[in-house]
Design an enzyme around this catalytic site. Structure first.
Site, PDB file in Angstrom:
ATOM      1  N   CYS A  65      38.752  29.912  34.089  1.00  0.00           N
ATOM      2  CA  CYS A  65      38.212  30.861  35.082  1.00  0.00           C
ATOM      3  C   CYS A  65      37.762  30.160  36.361  1.00  0.00           C
ATOM      4  O   CYS A  65      37.426  30.826  37.343  1.00  0.00           O
ATOM      5  CB  CYS A  65      37.063  31.648  34.483  1.00  0.00           C
ATOM      6  SG  CYS A  65      37.571  32.581  33.027  1.00  0.00           S
ATOM      7  N   HIS A  87      33.451  34.768  40.214  1.00  0.00           N
ATOM      8  CA  HIS A  87      34.377  35.062  39.122  1.00  0.00           C
ATOM      9  C   HIS A  87      33.861  36.319  38.414  1.00  0.00           C
ATOM     10  O   HIS A  87      32.675  36.423  38.073  1.00  0.00           O
ATOM     11  CB  HIS A  87      34.443  33.869  38.166  1.00  0.00           C
ATOM     12  CG  HIS A  87      35.101  34.198  36.873  1.00  0.00           C
ATOM     13  ND1 HIS A  87      36.293  34.870  36.799  1.00  0.00           N
ATOM     14  CD2 HIS A  87      34.699  33.981  35.582  1.00  0.00           C
ATOM     15  CE1 HIS A  87      36.610  35.039  35.527  1.00  0.00           C
ATOM     16  NE2 HIS A  87      35.666  34.512  34.775  1.00  0.00           N
ATOM     17  N   ASN A 119      37.627  40.813  32.979  1.00  0.00           N
ATOM     18  CA  ASN A 119      37.699  39.399  33.354  1.00  0.00           C
ATOM     19  C   ASN A 119      39.169  38.962  33.355  1.00  0.00           C
ATOM     20  O   ASN A 119      39.772  38.830  32.290  1.00  0.00           O
ATOM     21  CB  ASN A 119      36.874  38.586  32.338  1.00  0.00           C
ATOM     22  CG  ASN A 119      36.934  37.091  32.579  1.00  0.00           C
ATOM     23  OD1 ASN A 119      37.746  36.606  33.364  1.00  0.00           O
ATOM     24  ND2 ASN A 119      36.073  36.358  31.892  1.00  0.00           N
TER      25      ASN A 119
HETATM   26  N1  ACO Z   1      30.687  46.490  20.968  1.00  0.00           N
HETATM   27  C1  ACO Z   1      29.574  46.775  20.241  1.00  0.00           C
HETATM   28  N2  ACO Z   1      28.761  45.819  19.769  1.00  0.00           N
HETATM   29  C2  ACO Z   1      29.087  44.540  20.041  1.00  0.00           C
HETATM   30  C3  ACO Z   1      30.232  44.182  20.775  1.00  0.00           C
HETATM   31  C4  ACO Z   1      31.051  45.226  21.251  1.00  0.00           C
HETATM   32  N3  ACO Z   1      32.167  44.994  21.963  1.00  0.00           N
HETATM   33  N4  ACO Z   1      30.284  42.835  20.874  1.00  0.00           N
HETATM   34  C5  ACO Z   1      29.217  42.349  20.226  1.00  0.00           C
HETATM   35  N5  ACO Z   1      28.492  43.378  19.716  1.00  0.00           N
HETATM   36  C6  ACO Z   1      27.260  43.316  18.932  1.00  0.00           C
HETATM   37  C7  ACO Z   1      27.088  41.990  18.260  1.00  0.00           C
HETATM   38  O1  ACO Z   1      27.759  41.962  17.012  1.00  0.00           O
HETATM   39  C8  ACO Z   1      25.584  41.930  18.091  1.00  0.00           C
HETATM   40  O2  ACO Z   1      25.218  42.709  16.997  1.00  0.00           O
HETATM   41  P1  ACO Z   1      24.128  42.153  15.955  1.00  0.00           P
HETATM   42  O3  ACO Z   1      22.874  42.010  16.750  1.00  0.00           O
HETATM   43  O4  ACO Z   1      24.088  43.229  14.921  1.00  0.00           O
HETATM   44  O5  ACO Z   1      24.669  40.845  15.465  1.00  0.00           O
HETATM   45  C9  ACO Z   1      25.051  42.635  19.339  1.00  0.00           C
HETATM   46  O6  ACO Z   1      26.156  43.432  19.827  1.00  0.00           O
HETATM   47  C10 ACO Z   1      24.618  41.683  20.431  1.00  0.00           C
HETATM   48  O7  ACO Z   1      25.652  40.726  20.621  1.00  0.00           O
HETATM   49  P2  ACO Z   1      25.487  39.546  21.637  1.00  0.00           P
HETATM   50  O8  ACO Z   1      26.655  38.606  21.535  1.00  0.00           O
HETATM   51  O9  ACO Z   1      24.109  38.966  21.458  1.00  0.00           O
HETATM   52  O10 ACO Z   1      25.545  40.341  23.020  1.00  0.00           O
HETATM   53  P3  ACO Z   1      25.177  39.838  24.452  1.00  0.00           P
HETATM   54  O11 ACO Z   1      24.103  40.666  25.023  1.00  0.00           O
HETATM   55  O12 ACO Z   1      25.029  38.339  24.515  1.00  0.00           O
HETATM   56  O13 ACO Z   1      26.502  40.207  25.262  1.00  0.00           O
HETATM   57  C11 ACO Z   1      28.513  39.220  26.158  1.00  0.00           C
HETATM   58  C12 ACO Z   1      27.743  39.635  24.889  1.00  0.00           C
HETATM   59  C13 ACO Z   1      28.814  40.456  26.967  1.00  0.00           C
HETATM   60  C14 ACO Z   1      29.817  38.552  25.726  1.00  0.00           C
HETATM   61  C15 ACO Z   1      27.662  38.220  26.982  1.00  0.00           C
HETATM   62  O14 ACO Z   1      27.120  37.240  26.153  1.00  0.00           O
HETATM   63  C16 ACO Z   1      28.446  37.569  28.088  1.00  0.00           C
HETATM   64  O15 ACO Z   1      28.889  38.207  29.020  1.00  0.00           O
HETATM   65  N6  ACO Z   1      28.612  36.240  28.033  1.00  0.00           N
HETATM   66  C17 ACO Z   1      29.339  35.521  29.061  1.00  0.00           C
HETATM   67  C18 ACO Z   1      30.817  35.612  28.880  1.00  0.00           C
HETATM   68  C19 ACO Z   1      31.514  35.015  30.102  1.00  0.00           C
HETATM   69  O16 ACO Z   1      31.009  35.096  31.195  1.00  0.00           O
HETATM   70  N7  ACO Z   1      32.654  34.415  29.968  1.00  0.00           N
HETATM   71  C20 ACO Z   1      33.221  33.852  31.209  1.00  0.00           C
HETATM   72  C21 ACO Z   1      34.066  32.816  30.997  1.00  0.00           C
HETATM   73  S1  ACO Z   1      35.605  33.381  30.411  1.00  0.00           S
HETATM   74  C22 ACO Z   1      36.762  32.118  30.645  1.00  0.00           C
HETATM   75  O17 ACO Z   1      36.483  31.067  31.136  1.00  0.00           O
HETATM   76  C23 ACO Z   1      38.153  32.387  30.142  1.00  0.00           C
END
Ligand code: ACO
Length: 330
Positions: free
Chosen positions: A114, A255, A285
């Site tokens: 990214c 990004h 993304n």
């Molecule tokens: N739908 C419903 N529930 C979900 C989903 C979904 N799609 N995905 C995860 N959950 C659940 C999890 O299982 C968890 O449940 P639990 O508490 O029962 O275990 C709960 O939601 C919370 O999950 P988290 O992973 O803690 O959610 P978070 O608030 O951290 O959000 C996210 C996740 C959106 C992925 C966030 O962490 C994020 O955006 N991270 C950065 C990702 C990024 O920027 N990547 C960029 C680089 S990509 C590249 O370089 C190719």
């Protein structure tokens, strides 16, 4: 007079026609429009059809960028393709060179996930600043839908496919005002599209490895933490290099990974919402494509105008991150 500065003189973009909404995503994994929209800001994404290749999307974006720069494909000296999802592991840039008819251009791929577009921008500019090349086409393109685990709700809701491109040209004044690039391989395990090797005995005393690539894995929380800390820092660094203050920025184009990351970075830098460009609601993304896709849309909407100062930052797998400050147009 030698033109050892650079100007970004044209842009273009392309996305597949096929749209997958959050609502449709609920048929694939246990999720909801509400969860995806509130945690990420994403509402839908575009997915490439089996008949759509990376080189097709990239060539469409590139043709627009070349036309808007007012040059011809045969004027290009270099084509850089930033991608992690090439049609061919040996590289896809040469296929684009052939499709464009850019007969004079040398072409190769660059992989920095990214961060690929920002890393590519700085790489392209070095060839111009040293006087080696005058006209460079930089494309950021990815088809991550090929590599997502469509049963993993933690990742599959995040990504989409697309391509964006810019033309960089030698210019008397330098419009790339400042930049900074970083890598930290000790955090590599947070985001991977890894090769899964398995040993194969070729002869009784000759062993080799045969395998395949595994779908994307990500520690979302750690990548989130990394982005909100490192991105403001590196934009500050690039601004310092450019001898500019944050209030002199006209547009922030990050990004497009997560609206919460974009909001947090803007807040930390004290950049008001009306200067922040965001289109991830429509595309998700798109990895290396996300910055040039957002840039091109904003240019075509007439938001970004000649001489506007843009701060951009890419971040992601590697881990890698980088920022560049540039002034739009010649
Ligand atoms: N739908 C419903 N529930 C979900 C989903 C979904 N799609 N995905 C995860 N959950 C659940 C999890 O299982 C968890 O449940 P639990 O508490 O029962 O275990 C709960 O939601 C919370 O999950 P988290 O992973 O803690 O959610 P978070 O608030 O951290 O959000 C996210 C996740 C959106 C992925 C966030 O962490 C994020 O955006 N991270 C950065 C990702 C990024 O920027 N990547 C960029 C680089 S990509 C590249 O370089 C190719």
């Amino acid at each position: 007079m030698e033109k050892l500065g650079i100007a970004i003189t044209g842009s273009g973009s392309a996305v597949p026609k096929n749209t997958l909404t959050n609502e449709a995503m609920t048929q694939l994994v246990e999720t909801s429009d509400e969860w995806i929209a509130t945690r990420t800001g994403i509402r839908q994404r575009r997915l490439a059809l089996p008949s759509e290749s990376l080189s097709m999307l990239a060539t469409t974006a590139a043709s627009q960028a070349i036309a808007s720069a007012g040059i011809k494909a045969t004027d290009l000296d270099l084509i850089l393709l930033a991608t992690s999802t090439p049609d061919d592991l040996f590289g896809t840039a040469c296929q684009i060179q052939a499709q464009l008819g850019a007969t004079k251009a040398v072409a190769f791929d660059l992989t920095a996930a990214c961060s690929g577009f920002v890393f590519g921008l700085v790489t392209a500019s070095q060839y111009i600043k040293t006087g080696v090349y005058q006209n460079v086409l930089l494309i950021g393109a990815d088809i991550l839908s090929r590599w997502v685990d469509w049963e993993d709700r933690r990742t599959c809701v995040l990504f989409g496919d697309g391509a964006g491109a810019v033309v960089l040209q030698g210019n008397q004044s330098d419009r790339l005002l400042g930049f900074s690039l970083k890598s930290d391989g000790t955090q590599n395990h947070y985001l991977n599209l890894a090769y899964a090797p398995s040993a194969q005995e070729l002869l009784s005393d000759v062993n080799i490895t045969k395998g395949h690539y595994q779908p994307i894995t990500m520690n979302g929380k750690e990548v989130y933490r990394f982005a909100v800390q490192k991105v403001p820092e590196i934009i500050d660094k690039a601004l310092f290099q450019a001898n500019l203050t944050v209030d002199q920025i006209d547009w922030l184009i990050l990004h497009q990974a997560n609206q919460r990351i974009i909001d947090s970075v803007a807040q930390r830098l004290n950049i008001p919402e009306n200067k922040v460009i965001s289109n991830l609601a429509n595309y998700g993304n798109t990895s290396a494509a996300s910055i040039p896709l957002a840039l091109d849309e904003a240019v075509r909407q007439g938001k970004i105008k000649q001489n506007d100062i843009i701060a951009t930052s890419g971040f992601g797998a590697g881990l890698t991150w980088g920022a560049a400050i540039f002034q739009w147009g010649r």
